[in-house]
Motif scaffolding. Structure first.
Motif, mmCIF file in Angstrom:
data_model
loop_
_atom_site.group_PDB
_atom_site.id
_atom_site.type_symbol
_atom_site.label_atom_id
_atom_site.label_comp_id
_atom_site.label_asym_id
_atom_site.label_seq_id
_atom_site.Cartn_x
_atom_site.Cartn_y
_atom_site.Cartn_z
ATOM 1 N N LEU A 1 0.844 -1.195 0.000
ATOM 2 C CA LEU A 1 0.000 0.000 0.000
ATOM 3 C C LEU A 1 0.883 1.251 0.000
ATOM 4 O O LEU A 1 0.606 2.220 -0.715
ATOM 5 N N ARG A 2 1.943 1.202 0.785
ATOM 6 C CA ARG A 2 2.882 2.339 0.814
ATOM 7 C C ARG A 2 3.548 2.520 -0.560
ATOM 8 O O ARG A 2 3.736 3.649 -1.023
ATOM 9 N N ASP A 3 3.891 1.404 -1.206
ATOM 10 C CA ASP A 3 4.524 1.482 -2.527
ATOM 11 C C ASP A 3 3.602 2.152 -3.543
ATOM 12 O O ASP A 3 4.023 3.042 -4.298
ATOM 13 N N VAL A 4 2.348 1.709 -3.560
ATOM 14 C CA VAL A 4 1.388 2.301 -4.506
ATOM 15 C C VAL A 4 1.203 3.775 -4.194
ATOM 16 O O VAL A 4 1.166 4.620 -5.093
ATOM 17 N N ALA A 5 1.109 4.085 -2.902
ATOM 18 C CA ALA A 5 0.903 5.474 -2.500
ATOM 19 C C ALA A 5 2.061 6.344 -2.968
ATOM 20 O O ALA A 5 1.844 7.449 -3.481
ATOM 21 N N SER A 6 3.300 5.852 -2.827
ATOM 22 C CA SER A 6 4.417 6.712 -3.248
ATOM 23 C C SER A 6 4.464 6.808 -4.767
ATOM 24 O O SER A 6 4.796 7.857 -5.311
ATOM 25 N N ALA A 7 4.082 5.753 -5.454
ATOM 26 C CA ALA A 7 4.061 5.806 -6.927
ATOM 27 C C ALA A 7 3.001 6.782 -7.441
ATOM 28 O O ALA A 7 3.210 7.493 -8.411
ATOM 29 N N LEU A 8 1.828 6.802 -6.775
ATOM 30 C CA LEU A 8 0.708 7.617 -7.284
ATOM 31 C C LEU A 8 0.543 8.929 -6.528
ATOM 32 O O LEU A 8 -0.366 9.718 -6.823
ATOM 33 N N GLY A 9 1.357 9.126 -5.522
ATOM 34 C CA GLY A 9 1.186 10.333 -4.710
ATOM 35 C C GLY A 9 -0.012 10.259 -3.777
ATOM 36 O O GLY A 9 -0.586 11.283 -3.420
ATOM 37 N N GLY A 10 -0.380 9.036 -3.389
ATOM 38 C CA GLY A 10 -1.501 8.870 -2.455
ATOM 39 C C GLY A 10 -1.020 8.804 -1.020
ATOM 40 O O GLY A 10 0.186 8.818 -0.751
ATOM 41 N N ASP A 11 -1.982 8.728 -0.097
ATOM 42 C CA ASP A 11 -1.656 8.678 1.322
ATOM 43 C C ASP A 11 -2.029 7.301 1.862
ATOM 44 O O ASP A 11 -3.209 6.993 2.003
ATOM 45 N N PRO A 12 -1.039 6.466 2.182
ATOM 46 C CA PRO A 12 -1.362 5.088 2.584
ATOM 47 C C PRO A 12 -2.207 5.041 3.858
ATOM 48 O O PRO A 12 -3.135 4.233 3.959
ATOM 49 N N LEU A 13 -1.897 5.906 4.819
ATOM 50 C CA LEU A 13 -2.686 5.901 6.054
ATOM 51 C C LEU A 13 -4.123 6.353 5.775
ATOM 52 O O LEU A 13 -5.076 5.804 6.333
ATOM 53 N N GLY A 14 -4.251 7.331 4.875
ATOM 54 C CA GLY A 14 -5.586 7.794 4.497
ATOM 55 C C GLY A 14 -6.413 6.678 3.863
ATOM 56 O O GLY A 14 -7.587 6.492 4.190
ATOM 57 N N TRP A 15 -5.778 5.935 2.959
ATOM 58 C CA TRP A 15 -6.491 4.806 2.350
ATOM 59 C C TRP A 15 -6.904 3.785 3.411
ATOM 60 O O TRP A 15 -8.028 3.287 3.407
ATOM 61 N N ALA A 16 -5.973 3.482 4.316
ATOM 62 C CA ALA A 16 -6.263 2.471 5.335
ATOM 63 C C ALA A 16 -7.389 2.922 6.267
ATOM 64 O O ALA A 16 -8.194 2.116 6.724
ATOM 65 N N LEU A 17 -7.438 4.224 6.540
ATOM 66 C CA LEU A 17 -8.441 4.733 7.487
ATOM 67 C C LEU A 17 -9.790 4.995 6.835
ATOM 68 O O LEU A 17 -10.830 4.905 7.501
ATOM 69 N N THR A 18 -9.762 5.358 5.560
ATOM 70 C CA THR A 18 -11.016 5.834 4.955
ATOM 71 C C THR A 18 -11.450 5.063 3.715
ATOM 72 O O THR A 18 -12.549 5.294 3.217
ATOM 73 N N GLY A 19 -10.603 4.181 3.207
ATOM 74 C CA GLY A 19 -10.976 3.428 2.012
ATOM 75 C C GLY A 19 -12.099 2.441 2.318
ATOM 76 O O GLY A 19 -12.048 1.738 3.327
ATOM 77 N N GLY A 20 -13.105 2.394 1.456
ATOM 78 C CA GLY A 20 -14.226 1.476 1.679
ATOM 79 C C GLY A 20 -14.068 0.186 0.901
ATOM 80 O O GLY A 20 -13.091 -0.019 0.182
ATOM 81 N N GLU A 21 -15.054 -0.679 1.085
ATOM 82 C CA GLU A 21 -15.210 -1.890 0.273
ATOM 83 C C GLU A 21 -14.122 -2.944 0.458
ATOM 84 O O GLU A 21 -14.014 -3.868 -0.347
ATOM 85 N N ASP A 22 -13.271 -2.821 1.487
ATOM 86 C CA ASP A 22 -12.330 -3.906 1.765
ATOM 87 C C ASP A 22 -13.034 -5.064 2.468
ATOM 88 O O ASP A 22 -12.627 -6.213 2.349
ATOM 89 N N HIS A 23 -14.055 -4.716 3.246
ATOM 90 C CA HIS A 23 -14.775 -5.722 4.032
ATOM 91 C C HIS A 23 -13.837 -6.504 4.942
ATOM 92 O O HIS A 23 -13.981 -7.718 5.121
ATOM 93 N N ALA A 24 -12.856 -5.766 5.499
ATOM 94 C CA ALA A 24 -12.094 -6.339 6.617
ATOM 95 C C ALA A 24 -13.023 -6.406 7.825
ATOM 96 O O ALA A 24 -14.093 -5.786 7.832
ATOM 97 N N LEU A 25 -12.637 -7.162 8.823
ATOM 98 C CA LEU A 25 -13.418 -7.209 10.058
ATOM 99 C C LEU A 25 -12.681 -6.419 11.130
ATOM 100 O O LEU A 25 -11.462 -6.545 11.277
ATOM 101 N N VAL A 26 -13.434 -5.603 11.854
ATOM 102 C CA VAL A 26 -12.849 -4.895 12.990
ATOM 103 C C VAL A 26 -13.737 -5.192 14.202
ATOM 104 O O VAL A 26 -14.965 -5.126 14.118
ATOM 105 N N ALA A 27 -13.074 -5.586 15.274
ATOM 106 C CA ALA A 27 -13.820 -6.035 16.454
ATOM 107 C C ALA A 27 -13.178 -5.471 17.706
ATOM 108 O O ALA A 27 -12.027 -5.025 17.687
#
Lengths: 329, 329
Positions: free
Chosen positions: A260-286
């Motif tokens: 995720l960090r690699d893609v973020a640096s390649a595209l100029g994205g924010d890896p933490l932002g994606w992890a915190l706000t990206g939808g549709e992963d359907h990970a489980l948080v408990a």
């Protein structure tokens, strides 16, 4: 209405579209002649299906994907769309701590929809169902200008109490299992016209929620659980509101994958932002009463305090990224 | 995903459209703050709902209505569309001999959909659910160009075997309960630009399937059952095919209402044709081992013989009218 083998109409031998197949031909194509596992007491082909509900209760949830909103056929193969639709439902069943028992499929699509698309969609739905050891027990098909795939999933709690959004208590730890931000990163890649890294793109096209981990968390004593359909912050917001608590995440502990960090640096994205706000992963948080009971493979990444809302490192998240996915924006 | 009270977002005070309400506002509008009857162990507002399944099995069926295909807002009020969507599902549950226990609602609609339409739709769905003593336990809302209303109904067999389409045997009698041809007659009236007779128009806008009679027929020993969603001949065709029998109807015994004859003579329609081929009435048609066990209020109108197919007075039906409703024609 479920339909299928008993529908009593012959399917044209060389139909190329949904319109040529007709309603019953499409239903047959989507649900007919497949293996139905044991919990299915009566599958497609009658007015309704009959599914075992061993513990005398049934978990039920519905999730709908719309072409152009949730998927695009230039980005995703029909098989991937089918898998994606099932994944979202399996995650919802898992987030209650339940095991899935059956799916029902409603497909609205134009008469011009090709049999290739129908077959691909059906293959994706059935493959994902088979992975989960369940079947599609009923289906309905209607004509519409836009493709709308609506799936209902049923599940069984195996005698346990449901793990709701409202059980988190101050002192609990927050733990996550599954990908965070991968679907968002994959969409960013696709939007730029790229097709790699493959893992991220695949995560967007077909999230693979860790749905087997829902019952694992429930057995371990999870006090609350949700899947990250709208993004970690947004979904933990639901937990905070329902449990009337404050959720504080630790950015240091959040599982942000190297890819995720690699893609973020390649595209100029924010890896933490994606992890915190990206939808549709359907990970489980408990949430769990203590770190000691968190199951293997789950990453502890925060804690529950008295108060309200969700913070990151005790602050409001002020980074880039939508606060979760919303429709009609 | 079911949503609602626990969704943790505030609803704009003066929203006029689905887009202004947002996803969670719409879900709240459709499912929030309603009475949930006893079988509902966990209602909307979590990842999934939890519903009692007293006999350890659950009946499940899905039915989808599309604007412009199954309903038109210039012919039907939103409340009537909501009721119609529920009616079709209750009939499917009843046709298995089951009692309904819960509904799940998926609504795809444009962001411009007015809150008035949403509220009307919700009122219709909830009124019809309340009539049946059940609730809407989950909902999903997504944006789409066309309104698509998909409802999943769950039911309980109270320990009985399901009444399928495949149990009819030579020597059984065929009996029907409910309106035949009323919805078709009502549509013919509306197509001519008329608004009466009110009963026929109402039957088209909001069929009232005799869903309480499904379990009655099951207890009486019905050997097969189906609801007339596609038209009596077409639906009995499913029974004939699944049971591998010949169904012969008697035109003399078919319950063709006087009102249906009146409308037919006014519009130049064929009342028997409407009764035999009109869809969407969601009447129940069942087979019983003998006339003696047919419950009160059911009209015996045919018999089961060895053979295949469906006939009227031992002949193929050659009258006017579509052989049942089909999509994409």
């Amino acid at each position: 209405m479920p339909g299928g083998a008993g529908a009593g109409r012959s399917v044209p031998a060389a139909a190329d579209t949904a319109g040529e197949l007709g309603e019953f031909g499409v239903i047959e194509r989507l649900t007919g002649d497949r293996f139905q596992p044991e919990p299915v007491l009566l599958g497609p082909g009658d007015d309704a299906a009959l599914v075992a509900a061993p513990d005398g209760r049934v978990v039920a949830t519905v999730d709908t994907l719309v072409e152009g909103v949730h998927f695009r056929f230039d980005w995703s193969a029909p098989e991937q769309v089918g898998r994606k639709a099932v994944a979202a439902n399996l995650a919802d069943v898992a987030a209650m701590g339940a095991v899935p028992t059956a799916l029902l499929l409603s497909l609205a699509c134009p008469g011009t929809t090709s049999t290739e698309v129908l077959d691909g969609l059906a293959a994706g739905v059935w493959d994902a169902a088979a992975d989960a050891g369940i079947g599609v027990v009923g289906g309905d098909t209607v004509s519409a200008d836009t493709m709308v795939v609506s799936i209902t999933a049923l599940g069984d709690l195996e005698g346990r109490a449901p793990v709701t959004r409202s059980g988190a208590r101050p002192g609990d730890v927050v733990a996550v299992r599954g990908d965070l931000g991968w679907s968002a990163a994959g969409m960013a890649v696709l939007r730029r016209g790229f097709r790699s890294p493959v893992a991220m793109v695949a995560a967007h096209r077909t999230p693979r929620p860790p749905w087997r981990e829902g019952p694992v968390a429930a057995r371990a004593g999870a006090t609350s659980m949700i899947d990250t359909s709208d993004g970690l912050l947004a979904d933990l917001g639901h937990v905070a509101a329902a449990s009337r608590v404050h959720v504080d995440l630790s950015s240091r502990l959040l599982p942000v994958a190297d890819k995720l960090r690699d893609v973020a640096s390649a595209l100029g994205g924010d890896p933490l932002g994606w992890a915190l706000t990206g939808g549709e992963d359907h990970a489980l948080v408990a949430t769990f009463p203590s770190e000691d009971v968190v199951p293997d493979g789950w990453a502890v990444c925060g804690e529950i305090r008295a108060g309200t809302g969700v913070t990151v490192d005790a602050d409001r998240w002020g980074g880039a990224g939508d606060p979760g996915w919303r429709h009609w924006r």
